[in-house]
Design a protein around this motif. Sequence first.
Motif, PDB file in Angstrom:
ATOM      1  N   LYS A  22      44.879   2.060  25.772  1.00  0.00           N
ATOM      2  CA  LYS A  22      45.910   1.035  25.559  1.00  0.00           C
ATOM      3  C   LYS A  22      46.950   1.011  26.685  1.00  0.00           C
ATOM      4  CE  LYS A  22      46.677  -0.908  21.861  1.00  0.00           C
ATOM      5  NZ  LYS A  22      46.375  -2.303  21.498  1.00  0.00           N
ATOM      6  N   LEU A  50      54.267   2.540  20.705  1.00  0.00           N
ATOM      7  CA  LEU A  50      53.042   3.215  20.296  1.00  0.00           C
ATOM      8  C   LEU A  50      51.798   2.365  20.508  1.00  0.00           C
ATOM      9  CD1 LEU A  50      53.215   3.677  16.418  1.00  0.00           C
ATOM     10  CD2 LEU A  50      54.465   2.004  17.700  1.00  0.00           C
ATOM     11  N   LEU A  51      51.970   1.035  20.608  1.00  0.00           N
ATOM     12  CA  LEU A  51      50.782   0.184  20.811  1.00  0.00           C
ATOM     13  C   LEU A  51      50.329   0.129  22.262  1.00  0.00           C
ATOM     14  CD1 LEU A  51      51.076  -2.938  18.490  1.00  0.00           C
ATOM     15  CD2 LEU A  51      49.196  -1.316  18.647  1.00  0.00           C
ATOM     16  N   HIS A  58      50.977   8.864  22.396  1.00  0.00           N
ATOM     17  CA  HIS A  58      50.844   7.983  21.242  1.00  0.00           C
ATOM     18  C   HIS A  58      51.095   8.742  19.948  1.00  0.00           C
ATOM     19  CE1 HIS A  58      48.205   6.223  18.030  1.00  0.00           C
ATOM     20  NE2 HIS A  58      49.092   5.291  18.213  1.00  0.00           N
ATOM     21  N   ARG A  62      53.973   7.907  17.215  1.00  0.00           N
ATOM     22  CA  ARG A  62      53.528   7.376  15.915  1.00  0.00           C
ATOM     23  C   ARG A  62      54.063   8.205  14.737  1.00  0.00           C
ATOM     24  NH1 ARG A  62      48.590   4.262  13.830  1.00  0.00           N
ATOM     25  NH2 ARG A  62      48.126   5.282  11.884  1.00  0.00           N
ATOM     26  N   ILE A 116      60.833  -5.027   5.169  1.00  0.00           N
ATOM     27  CA  ILE A 116      60.835  -4.258   6.424  1.00  0.00           C
ATOM     28  C   ILE A 116      62.281  -3.968   6.844  1.00  0.00           C
ATOM     29  CG2 ILE A 116      60.689  -6.182   8.113  1.00  0.00           C
ATOM     30  CD1 ILE A 116      58.850  -2.865   8.358  1.00  0.00           C
ATOM     31  N   GLY A 205      55.274  -6.179  13.443  1.00  0.00           N
ATOM     32  CA  GLY A 205      54.100  -5.825  12.622  1.00  0.00           C
ATOM     33  C   GLY A 205      54.440  -5.809  11.147  1.00  0.00           C
ATOM     34  N   THR A 209      52.828 -10.329  10.043  1.00  0.00           N
ATOM     35  CA  THR A 209      51.441 -10.304   9.570  1.00  0.00           C
ATOM     36  C   THR A 209      51.371 -10.434   8.043  1.00  0.00           C
ATOM     37  OG1 THR A 209      51.727  -7.949   9.704  1.00  0.00           O
ATOM     38  CG2 THR A 209      50.397  -8.967  11.422  1.00  0.00           C
ATOM     39  N   VAL A 259      43.539  -8.546  18.515  1.00  0.00           N
ATOM     40  CA  VAL A 259      44.110  -7.228  18.741  1.00  0.00           C
ATOM     41  C   VAL A 259      44.230  -7.122  20.252  1.00  0.00           C
ATOM     42  CG1 VAL A 259      43.803  -4.759  18.487  1.00  0.00           C
ATOM     43  CG2 VAL A 259      43.061  -6.275  16.683  1.00  0.00           C
ATOM     44  N   ARG A 262      42.641  -3.682  25.145  1.00  0.00           N
ATOM     45  CA  ARG A 262      42.279  -2.315  25.462  1.00  0.00           C
ATOM     46  C   ARG A 262      41.594  -2.368  26.826  1.00  0.00           C
ATOM     47  NH1 ARG A 262      43.243  -1.997  20.271  1.00  0.00           N
ATOM     48  NH2 ARG A 262      43.314  -0.029  19.134  1.00  0.00           N
ATOM     49  N   ALA A 314      40.848  -5.897   9.599  1.00  0.00           N
ATOM     50  CA  ALA A 314      42.152  -6.556   9.693  1.00  0.00           C
ATOM     51  C   ALA A 314      43.280  -5.588  10.041  1.00  0.00           C
ATOM     52  CB  ALA A 314      42.473  -7.281   8.388  1.00  0.00           C
ATOM     53  N   HIS A 320      44.938   3.785  16.541  1.00  0.00           N
ATOM     54  CA  HIS A 320      46.050   2.836  16.371  1.00  0.00           C
ATOM     55  C   HIS A 320      45.977   2.079  15.050  1.00  0.00           C
ATOM     56  CE1 HIS A 320      47.694   3.243  20.451  1.00  0.00           C
ATOM     57  NE2 HIS A 320      46.434   3.516  20.769  1.00  0.00           N
ATOM     58  N   CYS A 322      46.525   0.448  11.648  1.00  0.00           N
ATOM     59  CA  CYS A 322      47.856   0.090  11.152  1.00  0.00           C
ATOM     60  C   CYS A 322      48.410   1.125  10.169  1.00  0.00           C
ATOM     61  CB  CYS A 322      47.786  -1.263  10.459  1.00  0.00           C
ATOM     62  SG  CYS A 322      49.383  -1.764   9.812  1.00  0.00           S
ATOM     63  N   ALA A 328      51.540  -3.137   3.199  1.00  0.00           N
ATOM     64  CA  ALA A 328      51.178  -4.556   3.239  1.00  0.00           C
ATOM     65  C   ALA A 328      50.297  -4.933   2.052  1.00  0.00           C
ATOM     66  CB  ALA A 328      50.457  -4.860   4.549  1.00  0.00           C
TER      67      ALA A 328
HETATM   68  C1  HEM Z   1      48.891  -7.704   6.503  1.00  0.00           C
HETATM   69  C2  HEM Z   1      49.703  -6.955   7.176  1.00  0.00           C
HETATM   70  C3  HEM Z   1      49.370  -6.246   8.455  1.00  0.00           C
HETATM   71  C4  HEM Z   1      48.309  -6.415   9.314  1.00  0.00           C
HETATM   72  C5  HEM Z   1      47.143  -7.383   9.186  1.00  0.00           C
HETATM   73  C6  HEM Z   1      48.479  -5.473  10.394  1.00  0.00           C
HETATM   74  C7  HEM Z   1      47.592  -5.333  11.445  1.00  0.00           C
HETATM   75  C8  HEM Z   1      47.659  -4.335  12.391  1.00  0.00           C
HETATM   76  C9  HEM Z   1      46.655  -4.058  13.384  1.00  0.00           C
HETATM   77  C10 HEM Z   1      45.351  -4.841  13.571  1.00  0.00           C
HETATM   78  C11 HEM Z   1      47.080  -3.005  14.126  1.00  0.00           C
HETATM   79  C12 HEM Z   1      46.313  -2.304  15.247  1.00  0.00           C
HETATM   80  C13 HEM Z   1      46.611  -2.878  16.598  1.00  0.00           C
HETATM   81  C14 HEM Z   1      45.766  -2.237  17.697  1.00  0.00           C
HETATM   82  O1  HEM Z   1      44.858  -1.466  17.417  1.00  0.00           O
HETATM   83  O2  HEM Z   1      46.017  -2.528  18.872  1.00  0.00           O
HETATM   84  C15 HEM Z   1      48.379  -2.634  13.619  1.00  0.00           C
HETATM   85  C16 HEM Z   1      49.163  -1.631  14.126  1.00  0.00           C
HETATM   86  C17 HEM Z   1      50.445  -1.377  13.689  1.00  0.00           C
HETATM   87  N1  HEM Z   1      51.075  -1.902  12.576  1.00  0.00           N
HETATM   88 FE1  HEM Z   1      50.318  -3.243  11.307  1.00  0.00          FE
HETATM   89  N2  HEM Z   1      49.640  -4.777  10.177  1.00  0.00           N
HETATM   90  C18 HEM Z   1      50.210  -5.196   9.008  1.00  0.00           C
HETATM   91  C19 HEM Z   1      51.355  -4.730   8.416  1.00  0.00           C
HETATM   92  C20 HEM Z   1      52.169  -3.772   8.937  1.00  0.00           C
HETATM   93  C21 HEM Z   1      53.376  -3.278   8.315  1.00  0.00           C
HETATM   94  C22 HEM Z   1      53.893  -3.687   6.932  1.00  0.00           C
HETATM   95  C23 HEM Z   1      53.927  -2.396   9.209  1.00  0.00           C
HETATM   96  C24 HEM Z   1      55.187  -1.575   9.093  1.00  0.00           C
HETATM   97  C25 HEM Z   1      55.829  -1.325   7.999  1.00  0.00           C
HETATM   98  C26 HEM Z   1      53.056  -2.325  10.364  1.00  0.00           C
HETATM   99  C27 HEM Z   1      53.265  -1.562  11.481  1.00  0.00           C
HETATM  100  C28 HEM Z   1      52.322  -1.353  12.467  1.00  0.00           C
HETATM  101  C29 HEM Z   1      52.533  -0.432  13.587  1.00  0.00           C
HETATM  102  C30 HEM Z   1      53.789   0.387  13.836  1.00  0.00           C
HETATM  103  C31 HEM Z   1      51.348  -0.460  14.345  1.00  0.00           C
HETATM  104  C32 HEM Z   1      51.043   0.326  15.628  1.00  0.00           C
HETATM  105  C33 HEM Z   1      50.214   1.545  15.284  1.00  0.00           C
HETATM  106  C34 HEM Z   1      49.764   2.353  16.489  1.00  0.00           C
HETATM  107  O3  HEM Z   1      49.680   1.828  17.606  1.00  0.00           O
HETATM  108  O4  HEM Z   1      49.486   3.541  16.300  1.00  0.00           O
HETATM  109  N3  HEM Z   1      52.010  -3.174  10.166  1.00  0.00           N
HETATM  110  N4  HEM Z   1      48.712  -3.437  12.558  1.00  0.00           N
END
Ligand code: HEM
Length: 375
Positions: A22, A50-51, A58, A62, A116, A205, A209, A259, A262, A314, A320, A322, A328
Amino acid sequence: MAKAVTTREAGYQVLSDPRFAKDIRHWEDYRQGRIPPDWPLLFIVAGKGLLTTDGDTHRRLRQPIQRAISPRRVKELLPDVEAVARRLLAGLATVPAGEETDLQARFALPLPLEVICSLLGVPEEGGLREELHELSAAAMNSELGADAILHTVGQRFPATLLSLIERKRSRGDRDDLTMELVDALDAGRLTEEEVIGNLVVTVIGGHETTVNLICHAVRGLLTHPETLAEVRARQAAGDDPWPEVVEEALRWESPSRNVMFRYATEDITVEGGAVIHKGEAVLVPLPAIQRCPHAFPDPDRFDPGRAENAQHLAFGAGAHRCPGASLARAEAAIALRLLFETFPELALAPRPAERVPSLGINGYRALPVFLRPAP
Ligand code: HEM
């Protein structure tokens, strides 16, 4: 130049194989100076958070976030989520029968935004919550020009978060995700840039979403009346159908569109035989691959409980994946249960729900509905 994968299997491979990194420094076009500094997506893919990091960095970034949204914390939050949902629905009850209303603006958006913001300890007064939403929406708007992105997202977003931190420090706030990150900053475990990067990812995030998940589930049910009837029958029989509805909504219309990049750290052959060469960028277009007919037969049908549902991506996959997934899922299940209980005659308005122009998220500008038919 970037490539995109087109099947669920190749998508899973790109998301979960650590040879796809990443950190933007693995991107040959970037290293060679071929990415213009005013490219609007640069803020997202080159930010310090972190993304955009791998390995130990990372993991260090995280950890505080994962702790703040642990299953125990999520469980503690649920009564508040339900209270916010009930309050918003009570507000909607004043809309006259037969009058069109925007379910997204009045319910699907404010619910995750409030959740949030409580998790982050953003004060309710002073308009800061609305400002954070405006900044997040700007960050996800792929039609915004480079100057606007730089000003709104590159400068205003960090400045707003820094002033939030100052305000919380002076109030002596504790016990929220922002202050956990501030503690890590004070202890030298995170830099200021990393704290801001993490807050940006969590704010965006955490609500951009989830709002889409709620809206897609509502559309899925209202465009498949037999499915809605089955869901209602199961609920009447004392069953809880909502987790399956949420899971199918995540599969049917992924709330994220792509997404983000990468970068291959060596030549890698993906499922199907194509090679992503070392230094190339690759996108995973989730809405497309989650309609991949090889992985999900009859993919356009909204079919809660379909056997292969655990295969959806999803929430991403790998390191990484979620960390907010359980929050969610729980938020959406509560929102849908209360919404369909409160407005059993909910119907889509004939005006189509227009999509937002975004490479990052798959959502609507508005979701016009009738809460009750005209008398
Ligand atoms: C339907 C709701 C959600 C969807 C579809 C979603 C989707 C995703 C996806 C696809 C990723 C991975 C991105 C990657 O691999 O590059 C991600 C990462 C992340 N999401 Fe969610 N997300 C949702 C809700 C949330 C919520 C509620 C939070 C926080 C309270 C959140 C915080 C994060 C964070 C901090 C990351 C980065 C994780 C990392 O890089 O280690 N997301 N999300």
